[in-house]
Each structure stands twice: as structure tokens, then as C-alpha cells.
Design an enzyme around this catalytic site. Sequence first.
Site, PDB file in Angstrom:
ATOM      1  N   LYS B  76       0.061  14.647  -6.615  1.00 48.83           N
ATOM      2  CA  LYS B  76       0.700  13.664  -5.744  1.00 48.83           C
ATOM      3  C   LYS B  76       2.202  13.838  -5.879  1.00 48.83           C
ATOM      4  O   LYS B  76       2.703  14.072  -6.996  1.00 48.83           O
ATOM      5  CB  LYS B  76       0.265  12.253  -6.178  1.00 48.83           C
ATOM      6  CG  LYS B  76       0.793  11.133  -5.291  1.00 48.83           C
ATOM      7  CD  LYS B  76       0.255   9.781  -5.752  1.00 48.83           C
ATOM      8  CE  LYS B  76       0.701   8.648  -4.836  1.00 48.83           C
ATOM      9  NZ  LYS B  76       0.184   7.329  -5.257  1.00 48.83           N
ATOM     10  N   SER B 151      -2.135   4.552  -1.620  1.00 50.96           N
ATOM     11  CA  SER B 151      -1.051   5.444  -1.266  1.00 50.96           C
ATOM     12  C   SER B 151      -1.329   6.916  -1.552  1.00 50.96           C
ATOM     13  O   SER B 151      -0.631   7.771  -1.011  1.00 50.96           O
ATOM     14  CB  SER B 151       0.213   5.026  -2.018  1.00 50.96           C
ATOM     15  OG  SER B 151       0.050   5.245  -3.402  1.00 50.96           O
ATOM     16  N   SER B 175      -4.315   2.434  -5.289  1.00 49.77           N
ATOM     17  CA  SER B 175      -3.844   3.654  -4.623  1.00 49.77           C
ATOM     18  C   SER B 175      -4.574   4.942  -4.980  1.00 49.77           C
ATOM     19  O   SER B 175      -4.370   5.962  -4.326  1.00 49.77           O
ATOM     20  CB  SER B 175      -2.346   3.848  -4.879  1.00 49.77           C
ATOM     21  OG  SER B 175      -1.601   2.993  -4.058  1.00 49.77           O
TER      22      SER B 175
END
Lengths: 95, 484
Positions: B76, B151, B175
Site C-alpha cells: 500500500k 482505504s 481499511s
Amino acid sequence: MSLTDQDVEKIAHLARIQLEPEERARYLQELNGILDLVAQMNRVDTEGVPPMAHPLHMVQRLRPDLVTESDRREAFQAIAPLTEAGLYLVPKVIE
Amino acid sequence: MHEKSIAELSAGLRKGAFSSLELTQHFLQRIETLDPRLNSFITRASETALAAAKQADQRIRQGTATALTGIPIAHKDIFCTQGLRTSCGSRMLDNFIAPYDATVVARLKEAGAVILGKTNMDEFAMGSSNETSWYGPVKNPWDETRVPGGSSGGSAAAVAARLCAGATGTDTGGSIRQPAALCGITGLKPTYGRVSRWGMVAFASSLDQAGPMTKTAEDAALLLQVMAGFDPKDSTCADEPVPDYTAFLHQDLRGLRMGLPVEYFQEGLDAGVAASLEQAIAVFRSLGVEIQDISLPNSPLAVPTYYVVAPAECSSNLARFDGVRYGHRCQDPKDLEDLYKRSRAEGFGPEVKRRIMIGTYVLSAGYYDAYYLKAQKLRQRISEDFQRAFEQVDLILGPTAPSTAFPLGEKISDPVAMYLNDIYTIATNLAGLPGISLPIAPVCGLPVGLQLIGNHFQEARLLNAAHQLQRHTDWHQAVPPGFA
């Protein structure tokens, strides 16, 4: 209690975010929407409940006060917007 | 090769069925041809990936390989990677190349994992649809008109589309778990403090936690094994021994007690999702798990409490982005205040600004008791609910998200509607508990996630239950039709 346009202007100033006058109305509406959601907290009486300080009730660890990092000023300043002679440059603050 | 789990790929590499170089080239090729449809990567790292793959092959030949040596993964874009841009999905950090590796990145590199690139995400991890990214939304590989969740939407979509063998994510209010649910993969949020936060761009420091996003629970165990553990650089990292997660996977589930929170199965839960959960619960029952109803009475307060705590901590953390030492700086500032205000106005998107402003407001003079202190008291009550539940049961079972993936654009203009996507995941962050999302029976061709929640440091038990479910079902093996 709802925020006013002046409140939004003040909050944006405290947060150091430039808001154009035409943006303020939208933020006013959205922030009030979020605060309405948050107001649901008041449905519950929390008198006498201890506030949580840490989810695992841990305490802050201490370490010996020794130098552990090496000087990497050049690497850090290589990604800065503006530097000179090892210093970060900003607009003049003191006249 | 891309359809194989990390465990299978690792075995293939050791047997010499294929090399890490071939595997890495294969995934890079898939990213090249398929990712333009999804936008799941912000930055690709083809050259360094190929070099790392060659090194991994050497290590495998020398017999010094770990289970992850030569496995191509993605990070990420919230984890700092030395020499490779870390944007955090924001214009603010569009030009930011970190001078160091996050601990998670360093540990995985040391184990020999190959980094394919950095995945797309909601800006500063604030969002539940991946639509707040400066680099544009990610599409859900199961239906490209729908969101992947957020997210960690890029990591979830990339793993689901088999563009990488596994990925890292972070979870502040759901997330990792919510995008894992919406994309049909396995996603684990560990106990607060289980994984080092050093080098992970901070959003809400009392809630943030990194974890693995993978095709299977076994793969999640392999990644967590390397990611977890004490790090003196993160003062909130737990100094607790890391168990052998893979050894625990095979344990029998007979006699395990699971609780269904009545509050998680009420109004608001999609009927299709509820029916999928019933099917999965029946499988657990057949494996000898004892299911009972429990209550988490303060659940409805989790979302309001979170939207005080998270914005408050975000406003404090994001104060560091001032246009002085790194990140975006506006053109021709007329004075220092103008430099701060315009750099931040230009660098941050609307959702980040909203949260900074809410946080600034609730922490401003005169409001502390009404908001932050009240929220921390409710956090205590939410946490006590869980502790009471864990006196009766070993694990808690519920939905991960209230519905399947929703259409792009549907909720982005209504912040509060978006926030309610995390209604079942937020409480675990507030209480610092670990949770895992697993793919179960789809609804109308879209993935559904089942969430298991454990007590602090019970990741091994979560992974064990998840692995046993996956051994007896094949929901986790489904591949989006366009990405087979």
C-alpha cells in the site's frame, strides 16, 4: 448546536487551510452533517466512566538517552522544496 | 502461476518449477496489460523488482530462502519505501521519495519478498471506496463500475485480480477488512501494536495498524509471521512473542465457541449478505464450532465515537505537512502563513480537509470535554462490551460490511453515508482488537465478507478458524471472470 459560516472560517484558519468563500458553504453543510452523527454520543451517560488512554493499557516505554541515529541531513534535505547551506528556506518571518 | 497461493508459489520456487524472475516477469506483465482497467497501482517498480527476483533466485539456489523469498508482493502506498515514491494517495506527497524503509517493508525485503510496486488508496487512508485518491478511483475487478472499498482498495483489487501474490494494507476503521470483503479476498487487521507502525504514514495513531491482504488465510499467516514483532522504533509496538502462525492453522475447531452479536444482524444488514453468513455459520457448525448469540450493546456508538477520535488524531498528525521540509509547496508564498495555508489547501483533497477541520474543531479550546473526552469514555465502554463477550466466547462472528460493493460515485458526495460502511469494523479498532475478513458465498456475482474478531493477540486463533473454513469451502478460490 450547529456551526456557522464564521466558525468554519475560524476552524480553517486554526487548521491552516485556505478556503475560498465559495467553498465554505459546502464545508459548513458537511461538517454540520458529521457533527450531527457525532452528537449521537450524547445518548449515553458516561458519568464516572474512565476515559480510555490505550486499548491495551500499556505504558510508554523509556529508553536510554543515547545517540542512535546518524547524520542524514543531505538525504532529508534532498526532498525539501527549498534549502540553502543546510537550512530550510521559508518566506521572511522577522522584518 | 498467478492463480496459486503464496504457499503454493513458495513450494514451486523451491522445487524449481519456475524461478522468481519468471514469476516476477509474469506478474509485471499482468499489471502492464490488466491494471489500466483497475488503476490499482500508483507506482510500478519493474526494474528493482527484477533485480530483487534475481537475488531471490540466488538465495533459493544457496538454500538460504525463507517462505517468502522470491514472492512478488505489493505495498500500500502508505508504507515508506526508500528510493521509491510514497504518495499516500495525496497530491501533498506526489513528489515524496522516502529516505528510509518502513519496518514492515524492511522485514519483508529481508525475508526476500519482491516488491512489484505501490498500490492505490484513499488519500491518507481516509475513505471507504478508494475514490478520494489523488490518482483516481480504483475499479472493483468483479464489476468495474463498482468501488473496491477502501482505504486499501488498490491492494484489495490487485490481490483479487491476481496482479500480485499478496499485499500489505493498513486498517484504522476497517481499511483492510472492508476492501477485502468487497473484492473477495482475505484481509487481517492485527491487534493494535502487533505490527510496527514505523515508516507507515500516520493517520490516527491510536487506531492505525498494518496487516496482510491475501488470497488465503494460510498466506495471511505467512505474511503476518514476518510483519509482526517488536520494533524499538515504534513506541506503541507490543513487546510480545510472535507465535508460529502456520503451525496453529491445522488445529481442530471442535469445541471452539463463536458469538454472533445480535446488534450486527439487525436492520441495516443486506438480506443477501445475511443469507451468505448463514451458509458460512452452518459450515462452522459442521466443523464442531459452538455458536451462540452475544450482545455488544454499545455498538451503535462506535461510528460516532470514531468520528471524533480519528479526525482529532488526524488533525494533529497531518499538521506536519506544512510545505517546509518535504511534500507540496505552493508557488510564490507571500508570507509564512500563506505558505502553510495554500500548500495545505492545494495538497489535500476534500475528505482530508473535512477530517482535519472536524479534528481541529473538537480539539479547540472549550470543546475537549464534550468531544474527545466523551469519545474516550465511550471507547472504554465499547471495549468493555468486547471483554464481557470474550468471557463467553473465543471468537466473534459477523458481517464485515453491510452490503456488497456499491457503484462508483454513489456515496462520494455524502460523507456520513460513506462512514456507515465501516459500522461493523470500527469498534475493533477502538478496542485495539484483531479482526479478519474472509470471502463467503457471493450475492449477485459480487463478493461478501465474513468477519471474525478475536481478543488481543489472538491472531493465531483467527487464522486457524479462517483456514479451517477455507479447507472445507472454495469461496476464497473464486477469481473475477475478466482476470482468470
